[in-house]
Design a protein around this motif. Structure first.
Motif, PDB file in Angstrom:
ATOM      1  N   SER A 250      35.416 -45.816 127.995  1.00  0.00           N
ATOM      2  CA  SER A 250      35.623 -45.954 126.792  1.00  0.00           C
ATOM      3  C   SER A 250      34.630 -46.999 126.351  1.00  0.00           C
ATOM      4  O   SER A 250      34.053 -46.724 125.007  1.00  0.00           O
ATOM      5  CB  SER A 250      37.027 -46.379 126.476  1.00  0.00           C
ATOM      6  OG  SER A 250      37.374 -46.647 125.051  1.00  0.00           O
ATOM      7  N   ASP A 251      34.296 -47.953 126.986  1.00  0.00           N
ATOM      8  CA  ASP A 251      33.031 -49.026 126.642  1.00  0.00           C
ATOM      9  C   ASP A 251      31.991 -48.086 126.531  1.00  0.00           C
ATOM     10  O   ASP A 251      30.856 -48.376 125.521  1.00  0.00           O
ATOM     11  CB  ASP A 251      33.114 -50.169 127.421  1.00  0.00           C
ATOM     12  CG  ASP A 251      34.124 -50.938 127.264  1.00  0.00           C
ATOM     13  OD1 ASP A 251      34.985 -51.169 126.336  1.00  0.00           O
ATOM     14  OD2 ASP A 251      34.556 -51.822 128.355  1.00  0.00           O
ATOM     15  N   GLU A 254      31.864 -46.376 123.117  1.00  0.00           N
ATOM     16  CA  GLU A 254      31.837 -47.079 121.914  1.00  0.00           C
ATOM     17  C   GLU A 254      30.193 -47.701 121.864  1.00  0.00           C
ATOM     18  O   GLU A 254      29.678 -47.918 120.528  1.00  0.00           O
ATOM     19  CB  GLU A 254      33.080 -48.423 122.284  1.00  0.00           C
ATOM     20  CG  GLU A 254      32.802 -49.409 120.941  1.00  0.00           C
ATOM     21  CD  GLU A 254      33.982 -50.276 121.089  1.00  0.00           C
ATOM     22  OE1 GLU A 254      33.710 -51.253 120.008  1.00  0.00           O
ATOM     23  OE2 GLU A 254      34.846 -50.196 121.910  1.00  0.00           O
ATOM     24  N   GLY A 421      35.687 -40.548 121.275  1.00  0.00           N
ATOM     25  CA  GLY A 421      36.327 -41.250 120.611  1.00  0.00           C
ATOM     26  C   GLY A 421      37.707 -40.606 119.791  1.00  0.00           C
ATOM     27  O   GLY A 421      38.507 -41.151 118.859  1.00  0.00           O
TER      28      GLY A 421
END
Length: 445
Positions: A250-251, A254, A421
């Motif tokens: 997820s990082d 992002e 996302g």
């Protein structure tokens, strides 16, 4: 309608293979690797999932022609389906109908292990030992083909190391350095994005490259056995290792690590992003040495390209020289049609194959030959070859070869949503854990 035609074609292939997979009363015991009887030349078939013009097929066809010259009536029929999803459908349909040909390609998947347990595959370890070739093979090449219980039923024809290729000039312009830890990737991507560069070129269309990223943190944090627990539902992604791994992905999203529209980017397009200098990183294996470590690479980026291996993490369970090392899809031998002819041909082919394969500039799955470095190679070529001599014993297994098919398909779908996302960390974990809990018991019994 399209699905009907595809399935019909598979059953047509099954009917076609019935005549060429009959054998001459071959052995049915997977451990009977040296059956008694005369060598009676006939046509045998190999169901393949490899590039039609690739080195493996080209060499094996050459060896088959040589063998046929001394054994009139022998022929190796190559049934090639390079597209992996279509191949798997054909392979599993033929297996279910008990009509697999003498030789067939397969990864060390749960499905293949079921075939082996049913006695449908010859014991490859016993065969290689009986032929006297077993000790020539690289340990990691054989281990990649093993099932969870350590048994070996596939023969490797390749040996590949996977690296992170990077553009030194783009790194320098962005003021970044080679990451020492996987945890450095989000900040690395952020800085590269700020410099106007796509951080990572990714073939999202084929899905397996994205699934590699899913495997990296678990391999470093918990070792190669972690996926064994996840795939059977004994371990969940909701545990500490799984949660950290999904949070890391997820990082990456992002931080904008992957090229925009990565889910529709194909293999060639992803490579072009890197080789044109538009992307700073590209995670791919030594099968691309000819494009990345020779003068075939655009001279505008040729001197700027280098590579590093999978970074580690704090308190890692695996060593820096342990990462994704594979021997490609393996070749299995059908126990039902195995006979003196099949054994004799394999003995002939496997003796000469490593030398001919190494002459193409590729790493052989054996250690008894030396890879020929092309005249147009850059220094990176030999650097990559030398890395094969400094490897640990743990392998980061691709998860797509480990999970049951239904769970793997859902994981691939959810990975795209996560990295776009469109799914949160908690949603991703819940969906994947639930999917595995529903499918694994039925698949693994």
């Amino acid at each position: 309608m399209k699905r009907f035609h595809r399935v019909a074609a598979v059953f047509a292939a099954a009917a076609l293979l019935t005549g060429c997979a009959g054998g001459t009363g071959g052995g049915t015991d997977p451990g009977d690797v040296n059956p008694e009887g005369e060598i009676e030349p006939r046509e045998i078939s190999w169901l393949l999932s490899r590039p039609a013009e690739g080195a493996t097929i080209t060499i094996m066809q050459q060896l088959a022609d040589e063998y046929a010259a001394d054994h009139p009536g022998f022929k190796l029929n190559l049934i090639t389906t390079p597209d992996r999803p279509s191949y798997i459908q054909k392979y599993e349909t033929l297996a279910a109908a008990n009509k697999l040909p003498e030789l067939f390609d397969t990864d060390a998947t749960p499905y293949a292990q079921q075939l082996a347990e049913k006695g449908q595959m010859v014991d490859a370890e016993a065969l290689l030992k009986d032929l006297g070739y077993y000790d020539d093979y690289r340990e990691n090449a054989l281990n990649y083909q093993r099932f969870d219980d350590g048994s070996l039923y596939m023969i490797p024809f390749e040996f590949q190391l996977e690296f992170f290729w990077y553009n030194k000039e783009l790194f320098e312009e962005a003021g970044v350095s080679v990451p020492e830890s996987l945890d450095d990737f989000p900040a690395l991507c952020t800085d590269l994005r700020a410099a106007g560069v796509t951080p990572i070129a990714l073939d999202g269309q084929d899905q397996w490259p994205l699934e590699r990223y899913m495997a990296y943190q678990p391999f470093r944090l918990a070792g190669p056995d972690y996926v064994q627990g996840v795939k059977t539902g004994e371990t969940q992604l909701s545990d500490e290792v799984g949660t950290k791994s999904v949070e890391w992905l997820s990082d990456l999203a992002e931080a904008g690590c992957f090229d925009e529209g990565f889910s529709s980017t194909g293999y060639a397009d992803a490579q072009a992003l890197f080789t044109s200098g538009k992307a700073a990183l590209y995670n791919i294996g030594t099968w691309e040495l000819g494009n990345l470590a020779t003068e075939a690479l655009d001279e505008g980026v040729r001197d700027d390209v280098d590579f590093f291996t999978l970074p580690t993490v704090a308190d890692a369970a695996t060593e820096p020289n342990e990462y994704v090392v594979s021997s490609g899809i393996g070749m299995a031998v059908n126990a039902k049609t195995y006979d003196p002819l099949v054994r004799d041909f394999l003995g002939y082919a496997l003796e000469r194959y490593p030398e001919l394969y190494a002459e193409t500039g590729a790493l052989s799955p054996t250690t008894n030959v030396q890879t020929a470095v092309p005249e147009n190679a850059t220094p990176l070529y030999e650097k990559a070859l030398m890395a094969a001599d400094d490897l640990g014993s743990s392998l980061a297994m691709p998860w797509d070869t480990q999970l049951d098919p239904a769970s793997n398909t859902r994981l691939q779908q959810e990975l795209v949503l996560l990295l776009q996302g469109n799914a949160s960390v908690d949603e991703f974990i819940s969906t994947v854990d639930t999917t595995i809990a529903e499918n694994a018991p039925k698949y693994f019994g």
